[in-house]
Design a protein around this motif. Structure first.
Motif, PDB file in Angstrom:
ATOM      1  N   GLN A 116      -0.098   7.364 -15.011  1.00 51.68           N
ATOM      2  CA  GLN A 116       1.208   7.789 -14.478  1.00 51.68           C
ATOM      3  C   GLN A 116       2.258   7.839 -15.578  1.00 51.68           C
ATOM      4  OE1 GLN A 116       1.753   8.799 -11.362  1.00 51.68           O
ATOM      5  NE2 GLN A 116      -0.396   8.404 -10.902  1.00 51.68           N
ATOM      6  N   THR A 271      -8.748  -2.119   0.764  1.00 59.50           N
ATOM      7  CA  THR A 271      -8.056  -1.249  -0.192  1.00 59.50           C
ATOM      8  C   THR A 271      -7.489  -2.146  -1.275  1.00 59.50           C
ATOM      9  OG1 THR A 271      -7.392   0.205   1.595  1.00 59.50           O
ATOM     10  CG2 THR A 271      -6.242   0.499  -0.479  1.00 59.50           C
ATOM     11  N   HIS A 275      -3.826  -0.199  -5.760  1.00 57.21           N
ATOM     12  CA  HIS A 275      -3.622   1.163  -5.245  1.00 57.21           C
ATOM     13  C   HIS A 275      -2.470   1.193  -4.242  1.00 57.21           C
ATOM     14  CE1 HIS A 275      -7.208   3.305  -6.959  1.00 57.21           C
ATOM     15  NE2 HIS A 275      -7.365   2.060  -7.346  1.00 57.21           N
ATOM     16  N   ASN A 276      -2.371   0.143  -3.398  1.00 60.26           N
ATOM     17  CA  ASN A 276      -1.252   0.088  -2.442  1.00 60.26           C
ATOM     18  C   ASN A 276       0.076   0.121  -3.198  1.00 60.26           C
ATOM     19  OD1 ASN A 276      -2.911  -0.025  -0.232  1.00 60.26           O
ATOM     20  ND2 ASN A 276      -2.952  -2.261  -0.137  1.00 60.26           N
ATOM     21  N   ASN A 279       0.684   3.544  -5.008  1.00 56.09           N
ATOM     22  CA  ASN A 279       1.090   4.620  -4.089  1.00 56.09           C
ATOM     23  C   ASN A 279       2.552   4.476  -3.681  1.00 56.09           C
ATOM     24  OD1 ASN A 279      -1.359   5.846  -4.255  1.00 56.09           O
ATOM     25  ND2 ASN A 279      -2.224   4.782  -2.477  1.00 56.09           N
ATOM     26  N   GLN A 280       2.983   3.215  -3.479  1.00 54.64           N
ATOM     27  CA  GLN A 280       4.403   2.983  -3.141  1.00 54.64           C
ATOM     28  C   GLN A 280       5.294   3.419  -4.291  1.00 54.64           C
ATOM     29  OE1 GLN A 280       5.347  -1.026  -2.032  1.00 54.64           O
ATOM     30  NE2 GLN A 280       4.007  -0.971  -0.246  1.00 54.64           N
ATOM     31  N   ILE A 282       4.622   5.677  -6.609  1.00 55.57           N
ATOM     32  CA  ILE A 282       4.614   7.142  -6.727  1.00 55.57           C
ATOM     33  C   ILE A 282       5.553   7.741  -5.672  1.00 55.57           C
ATOM     34  CG2 ILE A 282       3.169   9.221  -6.462  1.00 55.57           C
ATOM     35  CD1 ILE A 282       0.839   7.521  -7.665  1.00 55.57           C
ATOM     36  N   ALA A 283       5.504   7.186  -4.443  1.00 54.80           N
ATOM     37  CA  ALA A 283       6.382   7.688  -3.372  1.00 54.80           C
ATOM     38  C   ALA A 283       7.846   7.467  -3.746  1.00 54.80           C
ATOM     39  CB  ALA A 283       6.043   6.984  -2.066  1.00 54.80           C
TER      40      ALA A 283
END
Ligand SMILES: C[C@@](CO)(OP(=O)(O)O)[C@H](O)COP(=O)(O)OP(=O)(O)OC[C@H]1O[C@@H](n2ccc(N)nc2=O)[C@H](O)[C@@H]1O
Ligand SMILES: Nc1ncnc2c1ncn2[C@@H]1O[C@H](COP(=O)(O)OP(=O)(O)O)[C@@H](O)[C@H]1O
Length: 289
Positions: A116, A271, A275-276, A279-280, A282-283
């Protein structure tokens, strides 16, 4: 400057069957990997400094260039689409040589974070293939979901095992993976099972008897934990674990653990917490734009 904080969790091998050995010496295995919510904590900050990669603190006993975090960062360097460096801070909580994959997890977390921050735009499959060069356990942490694993641990199929509470126990020793895999008494011919049976059967760990024979601390801790149920070894050890339906029951047994052993009560996660959190993040980047 942009920064990103991610947990770097441990894994358990719910069972570990060794089904053969390849010509290059690596063992073919079948296992189910599940993450647990015990983790190192890593913080990545983009820098414009000359030193491309810096790490703080360094891990005692692990020279900078041997650290899997640094090796993972070096693997991604050629894919950078910006000219920034990276400063990585780590709060190391996971014991080393425990069979819970801390080093592999740190490497995978670094690959995911730098993909990222350095805008490498690599798909997970490519990150997993890069990670495999660092260790057979890195791909599962890149994959980020509980999996039935075959090959040397890199052929992964998603599964959804139950997510009980676990008591994780660390006997006072480190077990080097290579030592167990070269032991002449290791069983290497467990018949292969189908994925449809992976969560149904009471699998075993083929490394357990070898590790108990070589490490009296593991043997003693195994016999202690077995009083309370079906104690298991994760990976090639040294850590042992036992599943519980309730957190209170797990805490009761933890309270009785002899002081000489480290113990955690934790929960199985299908999960990965990395990754959790990723993803937060990235959002949140999209919201800011
Ligand atoms: C067997 C597992 C199960 O999770 O044990 P743990 O390390 O977690 O205890 C892992 O796949 C381990 O993965 P990892 O710890 O990354 O191993 P690597 O660094 O790749 O290999 C360490 C050494 O173990 C042996 N090795 C490892 C994996 C494998 N499938 N067969 C092997 O024979 C090789 O001799 C290798 O030199
Ligand atoms: N960032 C790291 N964290 C932990 N161990 C590391 C790291 N980098 C390199 N290592 C080396 O990898 C070895 C295996 O560590 P680890 O992955 O934690 O254990 P295991 O494979 O038994 O789960 C350590 O003994 C250490 O020498």
């Amino acid at each position: 400057m942009t920064s990103l904080a991610l947990p770097s969790p441990a894994k358990l091998n719910l069972f570990l069957h060794i089904t053969g050995q390849r010509e290059d010496g690596y063992h073919e295995l079948q296992t189910v990997f599940q993450f647990i919510d015990v983790a190192d904590h890593m913080h990545f900050s983009v820098t414009d400094s000359d030193s491309l990669i810096s790490l703080s603190p360094e891990i005692p006993g692990v020279p900078f260039e041997h650290n899997l975090i640094v090796k993972a960062a070096r693997l991604l360097e050629p894919y950078r689409s910006n000219n920034t460096g990276i400063h990585i801070e780590i709060d190391k909580c996971l014991p080393m040589g425990g069979g819970i994959g801390g080093g592999s997890s740190n490497a995978a977390t670094t690959l995911l974070a730098l993909n990222q921050l350095w805008q490498c735009h690599l798909p997970l499959e490519t990150l997993a293939a890069l990670g495999k060069q660092l260790g057979a356990d890195v791909p599962i942490f890149v994959f980020g979901h509980s999996a039935f694993a075959e090959g040397i641990g890199e052929k992964l199929s998603k599964v959804e095992p139950e997510t009980p509470f676990y008591l994780l126990l660390k006997p006072n020793c480190e077990v080097p993976t290579g030592q167990i895999f070269t032991d002449k008494y290791l069983t290497r011919d467990t018949p292969a099972i189908r994925i449809s049976h992976a969560l149904k059967l009471e699998g075993h760990n083929d490394c357990l008897e070898v590790v108990r024979r070589l490490y009296s601390e593991v043997d003693e801790a195994f016999l202690w934990l077995q009083q309370f149920g079906d104690a298991k070894l994760t990976g090639t050890g040294a850590c042992l674990f036992l599943a519980f339906d309730s957190i209170d029951e797990a805490n009761r047994v933890k309270a009785a653990v002899p002081d000489k052993w480290q113990a955690w009560v934790c929960r199985g996660c299908n999960t990965s917490p990395t990754h959790n959190a990723l993803n937060q993040w990235i959002a949140s980047q999209h919201t800011e734009c």
